[in-house]
Design a protein around this motif. Structure first.
Motif, PDB file in Angstrom:
ATOM      1  N   ILE A 184       5.106  -7.407  -0.662  1.00 31.41           N
ATOM      2  CA  ILE A 184       4.163  -8.477   0.454  1.00 31.41           C
ATOM      3  C   ILE A 184       4.903  -6.822   1.943  1.00 31.41           C
ATOM      4  CG2 ILE A 184       3.108 -10.363   2.098  1.00 31.41           C
ATOM      5  CD1 ILE A 184       3.660 -11.572  -0.834  1.00 31.41           C
ATOM      6  N   ILE A 231      12.179 -13.534   3.584  1.00 24.08           N
ATOM      7  CA  ILE A 231      10.773 -13.741   2.815  1.00 24.08           C
ATOM      8  C   ILE A 231      10.209 -12.414   2.486  1.00 24.08           C
ATOM      9  CG2 ILE A 231       9.830 -15.807   3.804  1.00 24.08           C
ATOM     10  CD1 ILE A 231       8.072 -13.816   5.337  1.00 24.08           C
ATOM     11  N   GLN A 232      10.866 -11.114   2.629  1.00 20.20           N
ATOM     12  CA  GLN A 232      10.471  -9.284   3.243  1.00 20.20           C
ATOM     13  C   GLN A 232      11.635  -9.397   1.649  1.00 20.20           C
ATOM     14  OE1 GLN A 232       7.869  -7.100   4.584  1.00 20.20           O
ATOM     15  NE2 GLN A 232       8.510  -7.152   2.489  1.00 20.20           N
ATOM     16  N   ASN A 245      10.041 -11.567  -1.715  1.00 21.70           N
ATOM     17  CA  ASN A 245       8.760 -10.459  -1.726  1.00 21.70           C
ATOM     18  C   ASN A 245       8.514  -9.255  -1.380  1.00 21.70           C
ATOM     19  OD1 ASN A 245       6.736 -13.428  -2.898  1.00 21.70           O
ATOM     20  ND2 ASN A 245       8.918 -13.662  -0.140  1.00 21.70           N
ATOM     21  N   VAL A 278       4.161 -20.299   5.859  1.00 19.49           N
ATOM     22  CA  VAL A 278       4.357 -19.071   4.783  1.00 19.49           C
ATOM     23  C   VAL A 278       4.859 -19.242   4.274  1.00 19.49           C
ATOM     24  CG1 VAL A 278       6.628 -17.334   4.618  1.00 19.49           C
ATOM     25  CG2 VAL A 278       5.936 -17.994   6.579  1.00 19.49           C
ATOM     26  N   ARG A 279       4.980 -20.760   3.465  1.00 18.17           N
ATOM     27  CA  ARG A 279       4.919 -21.054   1.651  1.00 18.17           C
ATOM     28  C   ARG A 279       3.464 -20.885   1.695  1.00 18.17           C
ATOM     29  NH1 ARG A 279       9.437 -26.286   0.845  1.00 18.17           N
ATOM     30  NH2 ARG A 279      10.884 -24.872   1.300  1.00 18.17           N
ATOM     31  N   PHE A 283       5.021  -7.971   5.188  1.00 19.09           N
ATOM     32  CA  PHE A 283       5.321  -9.544   6.351  1.00 19.09           C
ATOM     33  C   PHE A 283       5.858  -8.261   7.894  1.00 19.09           C
ATOM     34  CE2 PHE A 283       6.377 -11.062   2.014  1.00 19.09           C
ATOM     35  CZ  PHE A 283       5.714 -11.964   2.599  1.00 19.09           C
ATOM     36  N   LEU A 313       1.630 -17.491   1.088  1.00 21.77           N
ATOM     37  CA  LEU A 313       2.162 -17.019   0.117  1.00 21.77           C
ATOM     38  C   LEU A 313       1.590 -18.030  -1.420  1.00 21.77           C
ATOM     39  CD1 LEU A 313       5.560 -16.966  -0.586  1.00 21.77           C
ATOM     40  CD2 LEU A 313       4.406 -14.994   0.407  1.00 21.77           C
ATOM     41  N   THR A 314       0.615 -18.774  -1.199  1.00 22.55           N
ATOM     42  CA  THR A 314      -0.044 -18.995  -2.192  1.00 22.55           C
ATOM     43  C   THR A 314      -1.339 -18.532  -1.891  1.00 22.55           C
ATOM     44  OG1 THR A 314      -0.966 -20.800  -0.948  1.00 22.55           O
ATOM     45  CG2 THR A 314       0.659 -21.163  -2.108  1.00 22.55           C
ATOM     46  N   VAL A 326       1.117 -10.253   5.850  1.00 19.81           N
ATOM     47  CA  VAL A 326       1.487 -11.060   6.136  1.00 19.81           C
ATOM     48  C   VAL A 326       1.985 -11.277   7.598  1.00 19.81           C
ATOM     49  CG1 VAL A 326       1.965 -14.012   6.780  1.00 19.81           C
ATOM     50  CG2 VAL A 326       2.071 -13.422   4.334  1.00 19.81           C
ATOM     51  N   GLN A 329      -1.740 -15.532  -2.046  1.00 16.11           N
ATOM     52  CA  GLN A 329      -1.711 -13.878  -2.889  1.00 16.11           C
ATOM     53  C   GLN A 329      -2.076 -12.722  -1.407  1.00 16.11           C
ATOM     54  OE1 GLN A 329      -4.463 -14.765  -6.644  1.00 16.11           O
ATOM     55  NE2 GLN A 329      -2.541 -15.075  -7.442  1.00 16.11           N
TER      56      GLN A 329
END
Length: 217
Positions: A127, A120-121, A124, A86-87, A129, A90-91, A97, A93
């Motif tokens: 985004i 993560i939701q 972010n 996941v990290r 997810f 995110l890079t 996901v 963009q």
């Protein structure tokens, strides 16, 4: 919509077809053994990441030969391979996901993935997810109004609270519509509802909801 698909190492049998994501020109990330699942289907991931303790030395040599970017971590780490993936996602963009290969096997791994999805939701919010497999799609819904399209492959839609109780849950376009309902701990009332309109809406005044869309086959 820029989509990143993460494939982790859960049971391959429930992952389902990846053709839809290939047609959408999604980017793929392999997490540990999930990298081999992708390669076996003719998909070369943009990034392969993990401790790779679930692959053989020959398989890891294949991963190194096929994938341009391979990030290997020590087995003694604080993050799961899925979180590391996941990290990396995110890079890139992404706007969306999708996590595959995190259901259908060990319950601790699935529980870890659900909590990761939750965090993560919230971190972010712009985004989209989700967790997906052959029979389910899982999303986190925050306060506000959300619209979903009725899909033949998902006949059922269930709702559960994450954290505190959900206040004033309103469902429209479902077989069982509700208005300003309370969704609290232990409630099963909101299991196996069915979308009946082409577009259904879920409104949440306060709280965080786990939405599971499912099919029987």
């Amino acid at each position: 919509m820029k989509t990143v698909v993460i494939c982790s190492g859960g049971p391959q049998s429930v992952i389902g077809s990846l053709d839809e994501f290939v047609q959408q020109e999604a980017l793929f990330i392999g997490a540990d053994r999930g990298t081999m699942y992708l390669l076996d289907r003719g998909i070369v991931p943009t990034i392969a990441v993990g401790d790779f303790d679930s692959v053989t030395s020959i398989e890891y040599d294949t991963i190194q030969a096929m994938c341009e970017i391979v990030k290997r971590f020590n087995c003694e780490k604080d993050e799961t391979d899925t979180e590391l993936a996941v990290r990396e996602a995110l890079t890139l963009q992404p706007e969306r996901v999708i996590l595959l290969g995190v259901t259908g096997g060990r319950l601790d791994h699935m529980q870890s993935a659900l909590h990761l999805l939750y965090r993560i939701q919230l971190e972010n919010p712009t985004i989209h997810f989700s967790i997906s497999d052959q029979f389910n799609e899982i999303r986190i819904l925050t306060a506000g109004e959300h619209a979903i399209q009725r899909e033949q492959k998902f006949q059922y839609c269930s709702f559960y609270m994450m954290g505190e109780s959900i206040c004033e849950l309103t469902l429209r376009g479902f077989k069982y519509d509700v208005t300003n309902a309370l969704l609290s701990t232990g409630t099963t009332k909101f299991t196996s509802n069915q979308p009946v309109e082409e577009v259904c809406t879920i409104s949440i005044h306060k709280g965080i909801c786990l939405m599971v869309r499912s099919s029987d086959s």
